[in-house]
Design a protein around this motif. Structure first.
Motif, PDB file in Angstrom:
ATOM      1  N   TYR A  12      57.739-105.688 -50.249  1.00  0.00           N
ATOM      2  CA  TYR A  12      57.894-106.822 -51.157  1.00  0.00           C
ATOM      3  C   TYR A  12      59.023-106.656 -52.175  1.00  0.00           C
ATOM      4  O   TYR A  12      59.523-107.647 -52.714  1.00  0.00           O
ATOM      5  N   PHE A  13      59.408-105.392 -52.448  1.00  0.00           N
ATOM      6  CA  PHE A  13      60.422-105.174 -53.488  1.00  0.00           C
ATOM      7  C   PHE A  13      61.747-104.655 -52.935  1.00  0.00           C
ATOM      8  O   PHE A  13      62.725-104.601 -53.678  1.00  0.00           O
ATOM      9  N   ARG A  66      61.791-107.269 -48.021  1.00  0.00           N
ATOM     10  CA  ARG A  66      61.635-108.729 -47.976  1.00  0.00           C
ATOM     11  C   ARG A  66      61.258-109.264 -49.351  1.00  0.00           C
ATOM     12  O   ARG A  66      60.144-109.724 -49.572  1.00  0.00           O
ATOM     13  N   ARG A  67      62.185-109.222 -50.265  1.00  0.00           N
ATOM     14  CA  ARG A  67      61.917-109.730 -51.607  1.00  0.00           C
ATOM     15  C   ARG A  67      61.599-111.224 -51.587  1.00  0.00           C
ATOM     16  O   ARG A  67      60.898-111.720 -52.471  1.00  0.00           O
ATOM     17  N   ASP A  68      62.133-111.903 -50.582  1.00  0.00           N
ATOM     18  CA  ASP A  68      61.911-113.347 -50.486  1.00  0.00           C
ATOM     19  C   ASP A  68      60.451-113.690 -50.169  1.00  0.00           C
ATOM     20  O   ASP A  68      60.026-114.834 -50.368  1.00  0.00           O
ATOM     21  N   ARG A 104      57.827-111.893 -51.505  1.00  0.00           N
ATOM     22  CA  ARG A 104      56.966-111.268 -52.504  1.00  0.00           C
ATOM     23  C   ARG A 104      55.908-112.264 -52.998  1.00  0.00           C
ATOM     24  O   ARG A 104      56.227-113.410 -53.341  1.00  0.00           O
TER      25      ARG A 104
END
Length: 436
Positions: free
Chosen positions: A214-215, A218-220, A222
């Motif tokens: 998530y960080f 694939r931050r998108d 999160r």
């Protein structure tokens, strides 16, 4: 994008996930092969059986996620196939929903804890001290509820056909668990210390997996509380409701055996049964590597309208199930006693009846697993729920009746008979109809 290109991409993702899964499962199985004799030697048969029983009993609470965990795979895979741009909303809704359910479930578990006679339930003699047993049950329960939402990231990755990531973290979890257990044994830890060491590794691995995905990767995607969607939550639990009932049925079918054996014959009998079963479940576990990437792939194919691909792959998976499970079962029935003697020793001697029952169950489970994946992906839920619930109830009744007559092996025969007569016919009828 044409259906042919989609199929090619789908096949490539399946192959990537399958190969990474093979590597991860080899590590996981290898760790298990080391962990079992190490645990039996250090704890002894009775305490090892007690530990297995507690784990099975707490795993029986798996339905506490309302089926939402498994529903996430279908919703995400379908969303990815349909390109509807709802991924962040689905992930955010699932994450915070499961976090809330885990908290509620944990509080309910702790509230009910004092009212359960754990010593009687687990077959522990009245003369034995129960303080440590109670502590073990509490610790295992808390770790279980935390895992409900920490392992969600793996289901998200599988829904997006990125199962290779989940495979990596699963392998790391096994390695960390073995390391911590070895350290605990070197420091002469009690049963409680051993259990904590066993559970900490997977928790650390999956917490790290969440942070990485998530960080960093694939931050998108999160999870964001502001992206929580009530409509998606309703859909999540509507789909999950079906899996919820299936999970309860699965508990009755699988996890209840160890608890029943412990209650009727004592924890030591659980050690013999669970070790033999663990050996026979290795081939189906490895075969499951082929099946794991198929669930989201089937669902994505349904979302894009490619039912012909679903039919072709399903037929191939059933053939593979038979070709893998049948020879493996024959070999393990013939040489299982010798393998267990070399592997574990310490007085673990499976009966011939137990070996034969486990072999038959291995074949039935492999074929049934191949069918269950496509049934779940197609969301043919009602007949599956009826079959699974009926099978679970029949299994418990048969197990309780058979154990006094034939011993612990009665549990595997109860499982086998209930599955063959309650689940297989319904799978056959509905899949035959769908494939036509």
């Amino acid at each position: 994008m044409t259906s042919q290109i989609r199929a090619q991409e789908r096949n490539q993702k399946i192959i990537k996930t399958a190969w990474s899964g093979l590597a991860a499962k080899i590590i996981t199985v290898s760790v298990s092969l080391v962990m079992v004799p190490l645990s039996v030697y250090y704890l002894g048969k009775e305490q090892y059986g007690l530990w297995v029983t507690v784990s099975s009993m707490v795993a029986m609470l798996s339905f506490m996620d309302g089926g939402a965990g498994n529903a996430v795979i279908n919703l995400i895979a379908h969303s990815a196939g349909a390109n509807d741009n709802n991924l962040v909303k689905i992930i955010s809704t699932a994450f915070f929903s499961l976090a809330a359910l885990a908290l509620i479930g944990c509080l309910l578990f702790l509230a009910a804890f004092p009212f359960v006679s754990w010593g009687w339930l687990l077959g522990v003699p009245d003369s034995s001290p129960l303080t440590e047993l109670n502590a073990v049950v509490i610790i295992v329960g808390i770790f279980f509820f935390v895992s409900i939402f920490t392992t969600l990231v793996g289901k998200i990755q599988r829904g997006l056909q990125e199962g290779s990531l989940d495979n990596f973290w699963a392998a790391l979890a096994s390695i960390l668990s073995l390391i911590f257990v070895y350290v605990a044994i070197q420091n002469s830890a009690s049963l409680l210390g051993f259990v904590i060491a066993f559970l900490v590794g997977p928790l650390l691995a999956y917490m790290t997996s969440n942070i990485h995905y998530y960080f960093i990767r694939r931050r998108d995607l999160r999870p964001q509380l502001g992206r929580f969607d009530r409509v998606i939550a309703k859909n999540l639990f509507a789909v999950g409701g079906m899996f919820f009932v299936l999970q309860i049925a699965g508990v009755l079918q699988g996890q209840a055996d160890n608890v029943i054996i412990a209650n009727m014959l004592g924890p030591a009998a659980v050690a013999d049964y669970s070790i033999c079963m663990k050996l026979f479940l290795i081939p189906p576990m490895l075969f499951g590597l082929m099946l794991t990437p198929l669930w989201p792939a089937y669902r994505e194919a349904v979302g894009s309208g490619d039912m012909q691909w679903v039919k072709q792959i399903f037929i191939k998976s059933m053939r593979a199930a038979l070709l893998i499970s049948l020879p493996s079962a024959i070999l393990l029935v013939l040489f299982g006693s010798q393998i267990i003697a070399l592997w574990v020793n310490h007085g673990v001697v499976p009966s011939t009846g137990l070996l034969i029952g486990c072999g038959c169950w291995m074949v039935a489970l492999s074929l049934g697993s191949a069918a269950a994946v496509v049934v779940n992906a197609l969301q043919i839920m009602t007949p599956q729920i009826i079959a699974a619930f009926l099978s679970g109830v029949v299994n418990i009744v048969l197990t309780i009746w058979l154990i006094p007559h034939v011993g612990a092996e009665g549990a595997v025969y109860g499982t086998l008979i209930s599955y063959v007569f309650c689940v297989v016919p319904i799978y056959w009828l509905y899949l035959r109809k769908v494939m036509r």
